[in-house]
Design a protein around this motif. Structure first.
Motif, short mmCIF file in Angstrom:
data_model
loop_
_atom_site.label_atom_id
_atom_site.label_comp_id
_atom_site.label_asym_id
_atom_site.label_seq_id
_atom_site.Cartn_x
_atom_site.Cartn_y
_atom_site.Cartn_z
N ALA A 1 0.74 -1.26 -0.04
CA ALA A 1 0.04 0.14 0.03
C ALA A 1 0.83 1.18 -0.02
O ALA A 1 1.87 1.38 0.60
CB ALA A 1 -1.06 -0.15 1.20
N SER A 2 0.28 2.37 -0.75
CA SER A 2 1.02 3.56 -0.66
C SER A 2 -0.04 4.58 -0.87
O SER A 2 -1.14 4.40 -1.15
CB SER A 2 2.15 3.67 -1.69
N GLY A 3 0.51 5.90 -0.52
CA GLY A 3 -0.49 6.97 -0.75
C GLY A 3 -1.09 7.44 0.49
O GLY A 3 -1.96 8.47 0.31
N PHE A 4 -1.23 6.92 1.57
CA PHE A 4 -1.68 7.23 2.78
C PHE A 4 -0.88 6.50 4.03
O PHE A 4 -0.06 5.73 3.88
CB PHE A 4 -3.42 6.58 2.87
N VAL A 5 -1.36 6.84 5.24
CA VAL A 5 -0.91 6.49 6.41
C VAL A 5 -1.06 5.22 6.66
O VAL A 5 -2.21 5.02 7.44
CB VAL A 5 -1.05 7.30 7.37
N PHE A 6 -0.44 4.08 6.17
CA PHE A 6 -1.16 2.90 6.42
C PHE A 6 -1.09 2.17 7.87
O PHE A 6 -1.91 1.66 8.04
CB PHE A 6 0.00 1.92 5.50
N SER A 7 -0.21 2.70 8.66
CA SER A 7 -0.29 2.36 9.97
C SER A 7 -1.45 2.92 10.80
O SER A 7 -1.99 2.40 11.99
CB SER A 7 0.97 2.81 10.78
N GLY A 8 -2.42 3.74 10.28
CA GLY A 8 -3.48 4.28 10.83
C GLY A 8 -4.80 3.75 10.12
O GLY A 8 -6.11 4.28 10.63
N ARG A 9 -4.87 2.83 9.40
CA ARG A 9 -5.93 2.43 8.66
C ARG A 9 -6.16 0.80 8.84
O ARG A 9 -5.31 0.14 8.67
CB ARG A 9 -5.89 2.53 7.07
N ALA A 10 -7.37 0.43 9.18
CA ALA A 10 -7.58 -0.83 9.01
C ALA A 10 -7.55 -1.37 7.69
O ALA A 10 -7.80 -0.51 6.70
CB ALA A 10 -9.06 -1.06 9.56
N MET A 11 -7.24 -2.62 7.46
CA MET A 11 -7.17 -3.22 6.21
C MET A 11 -7.95 -4.41 5.87
O MET A 11 -8.19 -5.25 6.94
CB MET A 11 -5.75 -3.43 5.70
N SER A 12 -8.50 -4.64 4.63
CA SER A 12 -9.39 -5.74 4.55
C SER A 12 -8.90 -6.62 3.21
O SER A 12 -8.25 -6.22 2.37
CB SER A 12 -10.96 -5.62 4.43
N TRP A 13 -9.15 -7.69 3.24
CA TRP A 13 -9.12 -8.80 1.92
C TRP A 13 -10.46 -9.09 1.80
O TRP A 13 -11.43 -9.39 2.36
CB TRP A 13 -7.95 -9.96 2.24
N TYR A 14 -10.78 -8.80 0.25
CA TYR A 14 -11.97 -9.35 -0.46
C TYR A 14 -11.54 -10.32 -1.44
O TYR A 14 -10.55 -10.38 -2.02
CB TYR A 14 -12.44 -8.14 -0.95
N ALA B 1 -11.50 -11.46 5.24
CA ALA B 1 -10.92 -10.95 6.39
C ALA B 1 -10.53 -9.56 6.66
O ALA B 1 -10.14 -8.91 5.89
CB ALA B 1 -9.73 -11.62 6.62
N SER B 2 -10.27 -9.13 7.95
CA SER B 2 -10.12 -7.60 8.07
C SER B 2 -9.00 -7.67 9.37
O SER B 2 -9.16 -8.36 10.38
CB SER B 2 -11.19 -6.86 8.56
N ILE B 3 -8.27 -6.48 9.52
CA ILE B 3 -7.43 -6.46 10.54
C ILE B 3 -7.25 -5.04 10.79
O ILE B 3 -7.09 -4.14 10.06
CB ILE B 3 -5.96 -6.99 10.15
N SER B 4 -7.24 -4.77 12.08
CA SER B 4 -7.03 -3.36 12.58
C SER B 4 -5.84 -2.77 12.39
O SER B 4 -4.96 -3.43 12.03
CB SER B 4 -7.57 -3.06 14.15
N SER B 5 -5.84 -1.49 12.45
CA SER B 5 -4.62 -0.85 12.31
C SER B 5 -3.26 -1.40 13.14
O SER B 5 -2.03 -1.40 12.81
CB SER B 5 -4.55 0.82 12.66
N THR B 6 -3.64 -1.77 14.49
CA THR B 6 -2.55 -2.11 15.29
C THR B 6 -2.55 -3.81 15.39
O THR B 6 -1.89 -4.53 16.24
CB THR B 6 -2.74 -1.54 16.50
N SER B 7 -3.49 -4.25 14.52
CA SER B 7 -3.67 -5.77 14.57
C SER B 7 -4.35 -6.35 15.83
O SER B 7 -4.27 -7.76 16.12
CB SER B 7 -2.09 -6.47 14.44
N GLY B 8 -4.82 -5.61 16.79
CA GLY B 8 -5.67 -5.96 17.78
C GLY B 8 -6.74 -6.54 17.67
O GLY B 8 -7.42 -7.30 18.53
N SER B 9 -7.41 -6.33 16.43
CA SER B 9 -8.76 -7.00 16.11
C SER B 9 -8.89 -7.58 14.71
O SER B 9 -8.42 -6.63 13.65
CB SER B 9 -9.88 -5.81 16.17
N ILE B 10 -9.17 -8.59 14.62
CA ILE B 10 -9.32 -9.38 13.47
C ILE B 10 -10.48 -10.07 13.15
O ILE B 10 -10.96 -10.66 14.29
CB ILE B 10 -7.96 -10.47 13.42
#
Length: 114
Positions: free
Chosen positions: A24-37, A49-58
């Protein structure tokens, strides 16, 4: 601008494994939850699947629980999807997405077939 580049797809036999990556690029990656579709032929795109910015919630779709593992490396701006015990019904194009952005990458094709 937001860019998402998926890689790691391929063709495997049932029971096999693959590891997908999304750079990923173009944004503050560490501040965003990410998902796979994923989107299978003739079907709507679905959340895997989804993962929060700190990996604390999956969270996982019921269809992949116990087989897939989502993770992220904030130092590398990359999110991963480890896929084990693959089934033919996992065949699809897999995409990553950042929360609250509408951008999609080109995806990576996973084909599970004997």
């Amino acid at each position: 601008q937001v860019q998402l580049v998926e890689s790691g797809g391929g063709s495997v036999q049932p029971g096999g494994s693959l590891r997908l990556s999304c750079a990923a690029s173009g944004f503050v990656f560490s501040g965003r939850a990410m998902s796979w579709y994923r989107q299978a032929p003739g079907k709507e795109r679905e959340l895997v699947a989804s993962i929060s910015s700190t990996s604390g919630s999956i969270n996982y779709a019921d269809s992949v629980k116990g087989r897939f593992t989502i993770s992220r490396d904030n130092a590398k701006n990359t999110v991963y999807l480890q896929m084990n015990s693959l089934k033919p019904e996992d065949t699809a194009v897999y995409y990553c997405k950042a929360r609250y952005f509408d951008n999609w990458g080109k995806g990576t094709l996973v084909t599970v077939s004997s």
